[in-house]
Design an enzyme around this catalytic site. Structure first.
Site, PDB file in Angstrom:
ATOM      1  N   ARG A 305       0.833  -1.206   0.000  1.00  0.00           N
ATOM      2  CA  ARG A 305       0.000   0.000   0.000  1.00  0.00           C
ATOM      3  C   ARG A 305       0.862   1.249   0.000  1.00  0.00           C
ATOM      4  O   ARG A 305       0.608   2.205  -0.729  1.00  0.00           O
ATOM      5  CB  ARG A 305      -0.938   0.020   1.216  1.00  0.00           C
ATOM      6  CG  ARG A 305      -1.913   1.193   1.192  1.00  0.00           C
ATOM      7  CD  ARG A 305      -2.752   1.260   2.448  1.00  0.00           C
ATOM      8  NE  ARG A 305      -2.063   1.906   3.534  1.00  0.00           N
ATOM      9  CZ  ARG A 305      -2.235   3.168   3.896  1.00  0.00           C
ATOM     10  NH1 ARG A 305      -3.074   3.937   3.217  1.00  0.00           N
ATOM     11  NH2 ARG A 305      -1.577   3.676   4.913  1.00  0.00           N
ATOM     12  N   SER A 322      -6.392   3.724   0.878  1.00  0.00           N
ATOM     13  CA  SER A 322      -6.261   3.193   2.247  1.00  0.00           C
ATOM     14  C   SER A 322      -6.286   1.663   2.178  1.00  0.00           C
ATOM     15  O   SER A 322      -6.271   1.082   1.103  1.00  0.00           O
ATOM     16  CB  SER A 322      -7.394   3.725   3.132  1.00  0.00           C
ATOM     17  OG  SER A 322      -8.609   3.164   2.721  1.00  0.00           O
ATOM     18  N   ASP A 365     -18.334   5.908  10.050  1.00  0.00           N
ATOM     19  CA  ASP A 365     -18.581   6.796  11.188  1.00  0.00           C
ATOM     20  C   ASP A 365     -18.708   8.217  10.652  1.00  0.00           C
ATOM     21  O   ASP A 365     -17.767   8.754  10.076  1.00  0.00           O
ATOM     22  CB  ASP A 365     -17.383   6.670  12.148  1.00  0.00           C
ATOM     23  CG  ASP A 365     -17.503   7.617  13.299  1.00  0.00           C
ATOM     24  OD1 ASP A 365     -18.592   7.688  13.884  1.00  0.00           O
ATOM     25  OD2 ASP A 365     -16.493   8.278  13.626  1.00  0.00           O
ATOM     26  N   GLN A 394     -17.975   7.911   0.736  1.00  0.00           N
ATOM     27  CA  GLN A 394     -17.523   8.618   1.946  1.00  0.00           C
ATOM     28  C   GLN A 394     -17.873  10.103   1.865  1.00  0.00           C
ATOM     29  O   GLN A 394     -18.307  10.699   2.849  1.00  0.00           O
ATOM     30  CB  GLN A 394     -16.011   8.458   2.124  1.00  0.00           C
ATOM     31  CG  GLN A 394     -15.657   7.183   2.872  1.00  0.00           C
ATOM     32  CD  GLN A 394     -14.155   7.059   3.095  1.00  0.00           C
ATOM     33  OE1 GLN A 394     -13.477   6.413   2.323  1.00  0.00           O
ATOM     34  NE2 GLN A 394     -13.659   7.689   4.125  1.00  0.00           N
ATOM     35  N   ASN A 416     -14.437  -1.426   9.591  1.00  0.00           N
ATOM     36  CA  ASN A 416     -13.031  -1.148   9.919  1.00  0.00           C
ATOM     37  C   ASN A 416     -12.964  -0.220  11.134  1.00  0.00           C
ATOM     38  O   ASN A 416     -12.664   0.962  11.018  1.00  0.00           O
ATOM     39  CB  ASN A 416     -12.343  -0.527   8.701  1.00  0.00           C
ATOM     40  CG  ASN A 416     -10.875  -0.258   8.969  1.00  0.00           C
ATOM     41  OD1 ASN A 416     -10.327  -0.705   9.984  1.00  0.00           O
ATOM     42  ND2 ASN A 416     -10.225   0.470   8.073  1.00  0.00           N
ATOM     43  N   SER A 419      -9.631   1.789  12.127  1.00  0.00           N
ATOM     44  CA  SER A 419      -9.209   3.131  11.692  1.00  0.00           C
ATOM     45  C   SER A 419      -9.404   4.119  12.844  1.00  0.00           C
ATOM     46  O   SER A 419      -8.819   5.198  12.849  1.00  0.00           O
ATOM     47  CB  SER A 419     -10.002   3.571  10.453  1.00  0.00           C
ATOM     48  OG  SER A 419     -11.353   3.775  10.791  1.00  0.00           O
ATOM     49  N   GLY A 440      -9.631  -4.837  13.309  1.00  0.00           N
ATOM     50  CA  GLY A 440      -8.967  -4.069  14.368  1.00  0.00           C
ATOM     51  C   GLY A 440      -7.826  -3.231  13.819  1.00  0.00           C
ATOM     52  O   GLY A 440      -7.555  -3.206  12.614  1.00  0.00           O
ATOM     53  N   HIS A 468     -25.531 -18.546  12.718  1.00  0.00           N
ATOM     54  CA  HIS A 468     -25.273 -19.975  12.948  1.00  0.00           C
ATOM     55  C   HIS A 468     -26.414 -20.867  12.444  1.00  0.00           C
ATOM     56  O   HIS A 468     -26.286 -22.086  12.453  1.00  0.00           O
ATOM     57  CB  HIS A 468     -25.024 -20.223  14.446  1.00  0.00           C
ATOM     58  CG  HIS A 468     -23.975 -21.272  14.694  1.00  0.00           C
ATOM     59  ND1 HIS A 468     -23.660 -22.243  13.765  1.00  0.00           N
ATOM     60  CD2 HIS A 468     -23.173 -21.505  15.763  1.00  0.00           C
ATOM     61  CE1 HIS A 468     -22.718 -23.024  14.258  1.00  0.00           C
ATOM     62  NE2 HIS A 468     -22.395 -22.601  15.458  1.00  0.00           N
ATOM     63  N   ASP A 472     -21.707 -22.591   9.291  1.00  0.00           N
ATOM     64  CA  ASP A 472     -21.027 -23.330  10.351  1.00  0.00           C
ATOM     65  C   ASP A 472     -19.623 -22.762  10.546  1.00  0.00           C
ATOM     66  O   ASP A 472     -19.110 -22.020   9.695  1.00  0.00           O
ATOM     67  CB  ASP A 472     -21.002 -24.833  10.053  1.00  0.00           C
ATOM     68  CG  ASP A 472     -20.434 -25.136   8.686  1.00  0.00           C
ATOM     69  OD1 ASP A 472     -19.344 -24.618   8.373  1.00  0.00           O
ATOM     70  OD2 ASP A 472     -21.078 -25.885   7.921  1.00  0.00           O
TER      71      ASP A 472
HETATM   72  N1  CO6 Z   1      -5.359   0.094  11.271  1.00  0.00           N
HETATM   73  C1  CO6 Z   1      -4.477   1.084  11.135  1.00  0.00           C
HETATM   74  N2  CO6 Z   1      -4.660   2.120  10.310  1.00  0.00           N
HETATM   75  C2  CO6 Z   1      -5.788   2.153   9.576  1.00  0.00           C
HETATM   76  C3  CO6 Z   1      -6.758   1.163   9.693  1.00  0.00           C
HETATM   77  C4  CO6 Z   1      -6.495   0.100  10.559  1.00  0.00           C
HETATM   78  N3  CO6 Z   1      -7.359  -0.891  10.712  1.00  0.00           N
HETATM   79  N4  CO6 Z   1      -7.766   1.470   8.851  1.00  0.00           N
HETATM   80  C5  CO6 Z   1      -7.437   2.622   8.267  1.00  0.00           C
HETATM   81  N5  CO6 Z   1      -6.244   3.026   8.691  1.00  0.00           N
HETATM   82  C6  CO6 Z   1      -5.531   4.197   8.288  1.00  0.00           C
HETATM   83  C7  CO6 Z   1      -5.768   4.469   6.844  1.00  0.00           C
HETATM   84  O1  CO6 Z   1      -4.928   3.652   6.043  1.00  0.00           O
HETATM   85  C8  CO6 Z   1      -5.457   5.928   6.747  1.00  0.00           C
HETATM   86  O2  CO6 Z   1      -4.042   6.107   6.791  1.00  0.00           O
HETATM   87  P1  CO6 Z   1      -3.285   7.058   5.734  1.00  0.00           P
HETATM   88  O3  CO6 Z   1      -3.708   6.605   4.380  1.00  0.00           O
HETATM   89  O4  CO6 Z   1      -1.855   6.797   6.009  1.00  0.00           O
HETATM   90  O5  CO6 Z   1      -3.747   8.424   6.027  1.00  0.00           O
HETATM   91  C9  CO6 Z   1      -6.012   6.450   8.028  1.00  0.00           C
HETATM   92  O6  CO6 Z   1      -6.106   5.328   8.901  1.00  0.00           O
HETATM   93  C10 CO6 Z   1      -7.376   7.073   7.886  1.00  0.00           C
HETATM   94  O7  CO6 Z   1      -8.204   6.212   7.162  1.00  0.00           O
HETATM   95  P2  CO6 Z   1      -9.711   6.618   6.848  1.00  0.00           P
HETATM   96  O8  CO6 Z   1     -10.576   6.327   7.974  1.00  0.00           O
HETATM   97  O9  CO6 Z   1      -9.748   8.021   6.341  1.00  0.00           O
HETATM   98  O10 CO6 Z   1     -10.078   5.733   5.587  1.00  0.00           O
HETATM   99  P3  CO6 Z   1     -10.356   4.200   5.467  1.00  0.00           P
HETATM  100  O11 CO6 Z   1     -10.632   3.978   4.039  1.00  0.00           O
HETATM  101  O12 CO6 Z   1      -9.295   3.378   6.049  1.00  0.00           O
HETATM  102  O13 CO6 Z   1     -11.705   3.956   6.291  1.00  0.00           O
HETATM  103  C11 CO6 Z   1     -14.000   4.223   6.875  1.00  0.00           C
HETATM  104  C12 CO6 Z   1     -12.913   4.484   5.824  1.00  0.00           C
HETATM  105  C13 CO6 Z   1     -15.300   4.811   6.385  1.00  0.00           C
HETATM  106  C14 CO6 Z   1     -14.144   2.735   7.084  1.00  0.00           C
HETATM  107  C15 CO6 Z   1     -13.562   4.869   8.183  1.00  0.00           C
HETATM  108  O14 CO6 Z   1     -13.367   6.231   7.994  1.00  0.00           O
HETATM  109  C16 CO6 Z   1     -14.570   4.712   9.278  1.00  0.00           C
HETATM  110  O15 CO6 Z   1     -15.586   5.400   9.373  1.00  0.00           O
HETATM  111  N6  CO6 Z   1     -14.268   3.785  10.188  1.00  0.00           N
HETATM  112  C17 CO6 Z   1     -15.121   3.556  11.383  1.00  0.00           C
HETATM  113  C18 CO6 Z   1     -16.144   2.499  11.091  1.00  0.00           C
HETATM  114  C19 CO6 Z   1     -17.010   2.282  12.310  1.00  0.00           C
HETATM  115  O16 CO6 Z   1     -17.471   3.206  12.942  1.00  0.00           O
HETATM  116  N7  CO6 Z   1     -17.230   1.030  12.633  1.00  0.00           N
HETATM  117  C20 CO6 Z   1     -17.964   0.700  13.820  1.00  0.00           C
HETATM  118  C21 CO6 Z   1     -19.287   0.110  13.493  1.00  0.00           C
HETATM  119  S1  CO6 Z   1     -19.991  -0.679  14.941  1.00  0.00           S
HETATM  120  O17 CO6 Z   1     -18.475  -2.535  14.149  1.00  0.00           O
HETATM  121  C22 CO6 Z   1     -19.008  -2.057  15.076  1.00  0.00           C
HETATM  122  C23 CO6 Z   1     -18.796  -4.076  16.422  1.00  0.00           C
HETATM  123  C24 CO6 Z   1     -18.799  -2.585  16.461  1.00  0.00           C
HETATM  124  C25 CO6 Z   1     -17.484  -2.049  16.976  1.00  0.00           C
END
Ligand code: CO6
Length: 498
Positions: A305, A322, A365, A394, A416, A419, A440, A468, A472
C-alpha cells in the site's frame, strides 16, 4: 438507667447515624424508674434499643457475650475473615478481635472490654449474624460510672467514611472530632490531637490523617525510625495473632471524591441515523450469532500500500488508497469460493438465497452517526475501482446525502473500527445478511519469522460474526483463511483476479 449507658461503642464505620436512631429508641422505650432493676441490666431496655447498646453486664466482671453490632444499610450478616485472638487470650479495650467482611466493607472489630477471651462463636469464613455474639469475654473488674454525654449531630460520621469504632468524646481533647481508635493511636504515640490536620467532615481526624501525621513526624527526624505500629496492633503481632503484613500501611492512598455532581441529565428523542441503527440492530437480535477471530500479518500489505500510494498512477488519479479497498476486494474474492457467506435467509429461515452480486457494505462513522453504505458488484471491480467508489460514498456520507440505493441491497459487511482504534470486536450482523467482519487496528508487534527469529510485524485482528442457522464454524474459518492469505501475500490476489 442513665448509668447503664455511659459508654456507647460501635464497631462499624457507618454506625453513628444508628446511634442517633438508637438513642431515640432508647428514650422512647426505657422503663419508668420505679420499674427499673439495678443499673446495667440490658433486659430493662427494649429489645430495639439493645441492637445498639452493649453496655450492661460489662460492669459486673462476668462472662460477656460480645455481640456483632448493627452495621446499617440492611446488612444482616458478615463473613468472619480472620481472628486476631484465640480462646484464652487476654485482650484490652480496643485490641483488634477479628476482621469481618460485608458486601460493602471489610471492618476490624475491636474489643470494648478488658478481659479474657473464653469462646469464639464462629470459625473463619463462617457467616456471623448481626446481633449474635462474636466472642465471649470474661471481663476483668468493673468500669467506673459516669453520666451519659449528649450525642451531638456534629459527631455523626458521614456514610462511607473509614472508621472502625466510635465512642462518645472523652473529657480531654473533647473538642477534637475523631474516633476512639484514633485517640488511642494518639495516646500510644504521645501525639496531641490538636496538632493533627483532620480531613474528615467538620475537620474530623481520620485514621489516615493520624497515620500521615505519624509518618511526617518520623520522616522529619534525622534518624529514620522503624514503623510505628499502633500499640494495640503491635500487641496482636506479638501474640502472633496478626501478621506484620496486616499492619496498616501509612501510605494508604486517599480516595478523591468529587464534591458535587457535574451537569444535569438530558433526554432527547432517538431519531435519524440513530433510529435506523436501533431498528436494524433490534432486527439482528433474532439472528443466532457466533464469533470467530484471527490475526493477519499485514506487513507485506502495508509495504505494498505504501509503495502504491506513492505511485504516479494513484497520485495522478487523485485517489486516497487506504487499506479498505484491499479488504473489500479480498473479501469479494474469498466470497467467490464460499458463496454461502454472501447469502440471505428469509424471515422464517426456510429459504436461503445465494446472492449473485457482492454488494459489500462498510460501516462508516459520520458526524450524524453510523451508516453502512455498500459498494455494488465488487466481484467486477478492480481495487482501484473500489477505492474510487469508496471515496464517492464517503464524501456523500459525510454530507448526509447518500441515497437509498447506496444504503440498501448489501450482501456482506466489513467494519473497519481499527481506523479509530481497538483490537477485537463483536460485530452485529445486518439482517438479512449472514456474516460481518470487524477489523482491528494494524499494530507493529514482535512475531517469529520462518527461521524462528523475532521480527517487527504489522499485525491486525479480524472478528467475524456469522448466522449460525446457515453458517457453520468450519465454513467461516475457511473463508477467513482465504481472506487472510490474500492480505498476507497480496501478490496471490493477482492469481484469482478476474
Ligand atoms: N489500522 C491502522 N490504520 C488504519 C486502519 C487500521 N485498521 N484502517 C485505516 N487506517 C488508516 C488508513 O490507512 C489511513 O491512513 P493514511 O492513508 O496513512 O492516512 C487512516 O487510517 C485514515 O483512514 P480513513 O478512515 O480516512 O479511511 P479508510 O478507508 O481506512 O476507512 C471508513 C474508511 C469509512 C471505514 C472509516 O473512515 C470509518 O468510518 N471507520 C469507522 C467504522 C465504524 O465506525 N465502525 C464501527 C461500526 S460498529 O463494528 C461495530 C462491532 C462494532 C465495533
Amino acid at each position: 438507667m442513665a448509668s447503664a449507658t455511659r459508654r456507647i461503642v460501635c464497631s462499624f464505620k457507618q454506625q453513628k447515624l444508628f446511634y442517633l436512631k438508637s438513642r431515640l429508641q432508647y428514650h422512647a422505650v426505657a422503663l419508668p424508674l420505679d420499674h427499673a432493676r439495678p443499673c446495667g441490666y440490658v433486659e430493662q431496655i427494649h429489645p430495639l434499643a439493645t441492637r445498639f447498646f452493649h453496655a450492661s453486664k460489662a460492669f459486673y466482671g462476668e462472662k460477656v457475650p460480645f455481640k456483632l453490632s448493627d452495621i446499617g444499610e440492611g446488612i444482616t450478616e458478615v463473613t468472619v475473615k480472620e481472628w486476631y485472638v484465640k480462646e484464652g487470650d487476654k485482650v484490652a479495650q480496643f485490641d483488634p478481635i477479628c476482621e469481618v467482611q460485608s458486601d460493602k466493607a471489610s471492618v476490624t472489630i475491636t474489643s470494648r472490654y478488658d478481659g479474657l477471651i473464653s469462646k469464639l462463636h464462629y470459625a473463619v469464613d463462617e457467616m456471623a449474624k448481626v446481633g449474635t455474639p462474636l466472642v465471649d469475654i470474661e471481663v476483668s473488674g468493673s468500669v467506673s460510672e459516669a453520666p451519659v454525654e449528649e450525642l451531638q449531630e456534629k459527631d455523626a460520621i458521614p456514610l462511607g467514611e473509614r472508621e472502625e469504632s466510635l465512642e462518645l468524646p472523652a473529657e480531654n481533647q473533647s473538642k477534637v472530632l475523631t474516633t476512639p481508635a484514633v485517640r488511642k493511636m494518639a495516646s500510644d504515640n504521645k501525639i496531641n490531637l490538636r496538632d493533627v490536620q483532620g480531613t474528615g467532615r467538620d475537620g474530623r481526624i481520620l485514621k489516615e490523617d493520624m497515620l500521615r501525621h505519624i509518618e511526617s513526624l518520623s520522616s522529619s527526624k534525622s534518624a529514620p525510625k522503624t514503623s510505628q505500629v499502633p500499640q494495640q496492633q503491635a500487641k496482636a503481632v506479638e501474640r502472633g495473632t496478626i501478621s506484620q503484613q496486616q499492619s496498616p500501611s501509612p501510605k494508604t492512598p486517599q480516595i478523591m471524591r468529587p464534591s458535587a455532581p457535574v451537569g444535569v441529565d438530558r433526554t432527547e428523542p432517538i431519531k435519524g441515523f440513530k433510529k435506523a441503527m436501533a431498528k436494524s440492530m433490534t432486527a439482528s437480535l433474532r439472528i443466532p450469532h457466533f464469533g470467530y477471530c484471527d490475526e493477519i500479518d499485514m506487513t507485506s500489505m502495508a509495504a505494498l500500500r505504501h509503495s502504491l500510494k506513492e505511485s504516479p498512477m494513484v497520485k495522478e488519479r487523485g485517489i486516497k488508497l487506504s487499506f479498505m479497498p484491499f479488504f473489500i476486494k479480498a473479501a469479494s474474492m474469498a466470497l467467490h469460493h464460499f458463496p454461502v457467506l454472501n447469502s440471505s435467509v428469509d424471515e422464517a429461515c426456510e429459504n436461503i438465497t445465494y446472492k449473485a452480486s457482492h454488494n459489500i457494505g462498510f460501516a462508516m462513522d459520520t458526524s450524524l452517526g453510523l451508516i453502512v453504505p455498500n459498494v455494488k458488484n465488487v466481484q467486477s471491480l478492480s481495487v482501484m475501482d473500489v477505492a474510487i467508489e469508496l471515496a464517492r460514498l464517503q464524501e456523500l456520507g459525510n454530507k448526509g446525502s447518500l441515497g437509498a440505493t447506496d444504503l440498501t441491497g448489501g450482501t456482506f459487511t466489513l467494519s473497519n473500527i481499527g481506523s479509530i482504534g481497538g483490537t477485537y470486536a463483536k460485530p452485529v450482523i445486518m439482517s438479512p445478511e449472514v456474516a460481518i467482519g470487524a477489523i482491528g487496528r494494524v499494530q507493529v508487534l514482535p512475531r517469529f519469522n520462518s527461521k524462528g527469529e523475532v521480527v517487527r510485524a504489522s499485525i491486525m485482528q479480524v472478528s467475524w460474526s456469522a448466522d449460525h442457522r446457515v453458517i457453520d464454524g468450519a465454513s467461516m474459518a475457511r473463508f477467513s483463511n482465504l481472506w487472510k492469505a490474500y492480505l498476507e501475500n497480496p501478490s496471490t490476489m493477482i492469481l484469482d483476479l478476474k
